[in-house]
Design a protein around this motif. Structure first.
Motif, PDB file in Angstrom:
ATOM      1  N   ILE A 104       0.838  -1.300   0.089  1.00 42.53           N
ATOM      2  CA  ILE A 104      -0.364  -0.086   0.007  1.00 42.53           C
ATOM      3  C   ILE A 104       0.828   1.250  -0.023  1.00 42.53           C
ATOM      4  CG2 ILE A 104      -1.650   1.380   1.359  1.00 42.53           C
ATOM      5  CD1 ILE A 104      -2.774  -1.055   0.084  1.00 42.53           C
ATOM      6  N   LYS A 107       2.364   1.703  -3.615  1.00 40.91           N
ATOM      7  CA  LYS A 107       1.462   2.316  -4.435  1.00 40.91           C
ATOM      8  C   LYS A 107       1.247   3.830  -4.172  1.00 40.91           C
ATOM      9  CE  LYS A 107      -0.340   0.111  -7.166  1.00 40.91           C
ATOM     10  NZ  LYS A 107       0.131   0.038  -8.677  1.00 40.91           N
ATOM     11  N   ARG A 108       1.074   4.066  -3.036  1.00 42.39           N
ATOM     12  CA  ARG A 108       1.010   5.362  -2.511  1.00 42.39           C
ATOM     13  C   ARG A 108       1.848   6.307  -3.037  1.00 42.39           C
ATOM     14  NH1 ARG A 108       1.247   7.937   3.404  1.00 42.39           N
ATOM     15  NH2 ARG A 108       0.773  10.109   3.020  1.00 42.39           N
ATOM     16  N   ASN A 109       3.161   5.937  -2.779  1.00 43.71           N
ATOM     17  CA  ASN A 109       4.399   6.583  -3.436  1.00 43.71           C
ATOM     18  C   ASN A 109       4.332   6.883  -5.127  1.00 43.71           C
ATOM     19  OD1 ASN A 109       5.312   7.068  -0.680  1.00 43.71           O
ATOM     20  ND2 ASN A 109       6.735   4.980  -0.952  1.00 43.71           N
ATOM     21  N   GLU A 111       1.393   6.792  -6.697  1.00 46.42           N
ATOM     22  CA  GLU A 111       0.489   7.951  -7.013  1.00 46.42           C
ATOM     23  C   GLU A 111       1.244   9.255  -6.585  1.00 46.42           C
ATOM     24  OE1 GLU A 111      -2.256   7.524  -8.615  1.00 46.42           O
ATOM     25  OE2 GLU A 111      -2.000   5.373  -8.735  1.00 46.42           O
ATOM     26  N   ARG A 205      -7.489   8.914  -5.326  1.00 42.84           N
ATOM     27  CA  ARG A 205      -6.941   7.561  -5.139  1.00 42.84           C
ATOM     28  C   ARG A 205      -5.634   7.611  -3.871  1.00 42.84           C
ATOM     29  NH1 ARG A 205      -4.800   5.620 -10.390  1.00 42.84           N
ATOM     30  NH2 ARG A 205      -7.029   5.731 -10.884  1.00 42.84           N
ATOM     31  N   GLU A 206      -4.954   8.706  -4.055  1.00 44.34           N
ATOM     32  CA  GLU A 206      -3.709   8.738  -3.179  1.00 44.34           C
ATOM     33  C   GLU A 206      -4.439   8.822  -1.680  1.00 44.34           C
ATOM     34  OE1 GLU A 206      -0.528  10.668  -0.670  1.00 44.34           O
ATOM     35  OE2 GLU A 206      -2.617  11.495  -1.158  1.00 44.34           O
ATOM     36  N   ARG A 207      -5.397   9.718  -1.627  1.00 46.72           N
ATOM     37  CA  ARG A 207      -6.030   9.840  -0.331  1.00 46.72           C
ATOM     38  C   ARG A 207      -6.915   8.712   0.305  1.00 46.72           C
ATOM     39  NH1 ARG A 207      -8.901  13.453  -1.811  1.00 46.72           N
ATOM     40  NH2 ARG A 207     -11.004  12.395  -2.389  1.00 46.72           N
ATOM     41  N   LEU A 209      -5.542   5.399  -0.441  1.00 48.33           N
ATOM     42  CA  LEU A 209      -4.269   4.721  -0.006  1.00 48.33           C
ATOM     43  C   LEU A 209      -3.854   5.028   1.185  1.00 48.33           C
ATOM     44  CD1 LEU A 209      -2.697   4.120  -3.391  1.00 48.33           C
ATOM     45  CD2 LEU A 209      -3.921   2.325  -2.383  1.00 48.33           C
ATOM     46  N   THR A 210      -3.829   6.595   1.589  1.00 48.00           N
ATOM     47  CA  THR A 210      -3.433   7.011   2.631  1.00 48.00           C
ATOM     48  C   THR A 210      -4.288   6.486   3.877  1.00 48.00           C
ATOM     49  OG1 THR A 210      -2.451   8.987   1.742  1.00 48.00           O
ATOM     50  CG2 THR A 210      -2.923   9.160   4.057  1.00 48.00           C
ATOM     51  N   GLN A 213      -3.439   2.926   4.421  1.00 49.57           N
ATOM     52  CA  GLN A 213      -2.251   2.659   5.116  1.00 49.57           C
ATOM     53  C   GLN A 213      -2.428   2.971   6.831  1.00 49.57           C
ATOM     54  OE1 GLN A 213       0.785   4.970   3.338  1.00 49.57           O
ATOM     55  NE2 GLN A 213       2.289   4.161   4.848  1.00 49.57           N
TER      56      GLN A 213
END
Length: 252
Positions: A104, A107-109, A111, A205-207, A209-210, A213
């Motif tokens: 996770i 993938k966040r990095n 994005e 999407r980044e939010r 994933l945050t 996480q």
């Protein structure tokens, strides 16, 4: 003696089972002895099984419990075993959760890098133009009557609505601009809108994933049996991870 037996068998007539008469040919092949033996044994096995099951049913205690009663179900009249969850040791579960957390974060990095790249290309020009702002000019009373904003800023009147990318008249004269038709301008505008939509989706999407996480990290910390039980400050939701407060412990 053995040679006499062989000689006696040689003179015997070969046994042949009769075939199905022509008048009964429509009934199929005539059953031979080996077929009868197989059918009889199958019938006897089934009869013995039914007899044994009947005996067990008569001798069964109505209060008796067996785990197969809850571990199986009837599907189309047939008993089938229920699917069981995979068995894992605590070390295996901890390792899998750690791998999920690392994936996770990875993938966040990705994005975040793509968002930075898009923002560096777009510069959010439209958003800056839509943001209300005040630009105060200090002029005398005489200048107020004939005050021209475009002349004061040194730009074209059509560019006054822009807060960014507003070149001066001298810069416009020195520019070598290509000839653009309506079709090309429309394509450029569509391309810009698609880039903004992609940026918006990647930010969402980044939010997400945050949040995932953070929830995985909290879940991993809660499984630490050595630490004291924390106090729930705020329960989690779909937009935020739960907040816990641990009692401070001095490290040795």
């Amino acid at each position: 003696m053995s040679s006499w037996k062989k000689a006696a068998k040689a003179s015997q007539k070969t046994h042949r089972e009769r075939h199905q008469p022509e008048t009964r040919k429509h009934l199929g092949l005539l059953e031979k002895k080996k077929d009868y033996i197989a059918r009889a044994r199958n019938f006897q096995e089934k009869r013995a099984t039914i007899k044994l099951l009947r005996k067990r049913a008569l001798n069964k205690n109505p209060d008796e419990f067996h785990f197969h009663m809850i571990n199986s179900k009837v599907v189309n009249g047939v008993h089938r075993e229920k699917d069981k969850e995979d068995q894992h040791t605590p070390e295996q579960i901890k390792l899998m959760e750690t791998q999920d957390l690392k994936y996770i974060a990875y993938k966040r990095n990705i994005e975040a890098r793509k968002i930075d790249k898009l923002q560096s290309q777009l510069h959010m020009i439209d958003t800056a133009n839509e943001t209300p702002n005040q630009h105060i000019f200090f002029v005398d009373n005489d200048e107020m009557k004939n005050f021209d904003l475009a002349e004061r800023l040194g730009t074209h009147p059509a560019l006054l609505s822009r807060r960014t990318n507003r070149p001066t008249l001298s810069a416009i004269k020195s520019m070598k601009l290509p000839e653009l038709d309506d079709k090309t301008v429309t394509k450029l505008e569509q391309k810009k809108q698609m880039a903004y939509k992609e940026l918006e989706k990647r930010v969402d999407r980044e939010r997400e994933l945050t949040i995932v996480q953070q929830k995985l990290e909290v879940r991993r910390l809660l499984k630490d049996k050595k630490a004291r039980k924390p106090k729930l400050v705020k329960s989690g939701s779909k937009d935020a991870a739960p907040i816990y407060k641990w009692k401070f412990e001095r490290k040795r």
